[in-house]
Design a protein around this motif. Structure first.
Motif: not given
Length: 276
Positions: A83, A117, A121-122, A124, A128, A132-133, A136
């Protein structure tokens, strides 16, 4: 004299599309030195219309930063498991850059360490690799262009044009840097992919117009360790660029794996070429 030779050699390497590891980092390049000026790392919050939420970013300002001077900006991206704190916690960019400033080797610049990301809800956490992650990371293109860059340029004294913006990253962030940087040459003139991951677009998608890339790029840097299982993504990009005569630096680091030893080395060398 050594610095002048290094810069000249690197520029020559750029012109001839070098596939050579140019210089090992010196001992202690990433060790904090107490008796030199230090830059400052701040955590800031900006609102992202793209995500529909407030988001965090770390921003490094160089030693002696002043609102009376305008600075170029490097946006430095993390990998899929990280992140906005990954570079700070594991790559020590503030230490590497402080040391280079103390040696007179850097053009003063602001460095932005965002969270690549782009979702509410970014963090890690969890899976992961969830779709959807992963998506992102693609969505971050809009967040970067429409939310983060305008925020930085409103908050800090920066030179707000393509010649003074650089984009680089490691692994997933390396793919993002190549995808977004080469996809927006009107925004970025300096682009670096460190051990770029499978999210990197095919070379003909990255650079569909080689002549335009030749005209607009100030620096294109591609590097990977020779023991990195992802090296084929860097190799295919290098091969395409060479076949189409697009100047770039390509480094294969002997004994290099997919880790911060390689990425810190990349930052040390890449940063010295920026905005000069």
């Amino acid at each position: 004299m050594k610095q002048t030779f290094f810069v000249a050699f690197m520029i020559f390497s750029l012109i001839v599309n070098a596939q050579k590891y140019t210089e090992s980092t010196p001992f202690g390049f990433d060790v904090s030195r107490p008796n030199i000026p230090h830059g400052k790392i701040d955590t800031l919050v900006y609102h992202s219309e793209t995500v529909g939420a407030d988001r965090k970013t770390l921003i490094y300002t160089p030693p002696g930063y002043s609102d009376d001077t305008k600075y170029p900006v490097l946006y430095l991206l993390h990998g899929i498991g990280g992140d906005e704190k990954e570079w700070y916690n594991q790559g020590a960019p503030q230490v590497i850059l402080d040391n280079l400033y103390a040696e007179g080797k850097l053009k003063p610049m602001i460095v932005v360490l965002p969270n690549g990301r782009a979702m509410v809800d970014d963090r890690a956490v969890g899976n992961i690799m969830a779709p959807d992650k992963v998506q992102a990371f693609s969505n971050f293109e809009l967040d970067l262009l429409h939310d983060l860059i305008p925020f930085v340029e409103q908050k800090y004294a920066v030179l707000a044009d393509r010649d003074h913006r650089a984009l680089a990253g490691l692994s997933m962030g390396g793919g993002q840097a190549l995808n977004f940087g080469l996809g927006h040459l009107d925004t970025f003139a300096w682009v670096g992919g460190f051990s770029s991951a499978p999210n990197t677009k095919l070379p003909e998608e990255l650079v569909p117009d080689p002549e335009k890339a030749k005209e607009q790029l100030k620096l294109l840097w591609i590097s990977c360790g020779d023991q990195d299982g992802l090296i084929r993504f860097s190799e295919r990009t290098h091969t395409y660029l060479t076949e189409n005569g697009v100047p770039h630096i390509y480094q294969v680091i002997p004994g290099g794996y997919h880790d911060f030893k390689v990425w810190k080395d990349n930052l040390y060398q890449f940063s010295q070429l920026l905005f000069k």
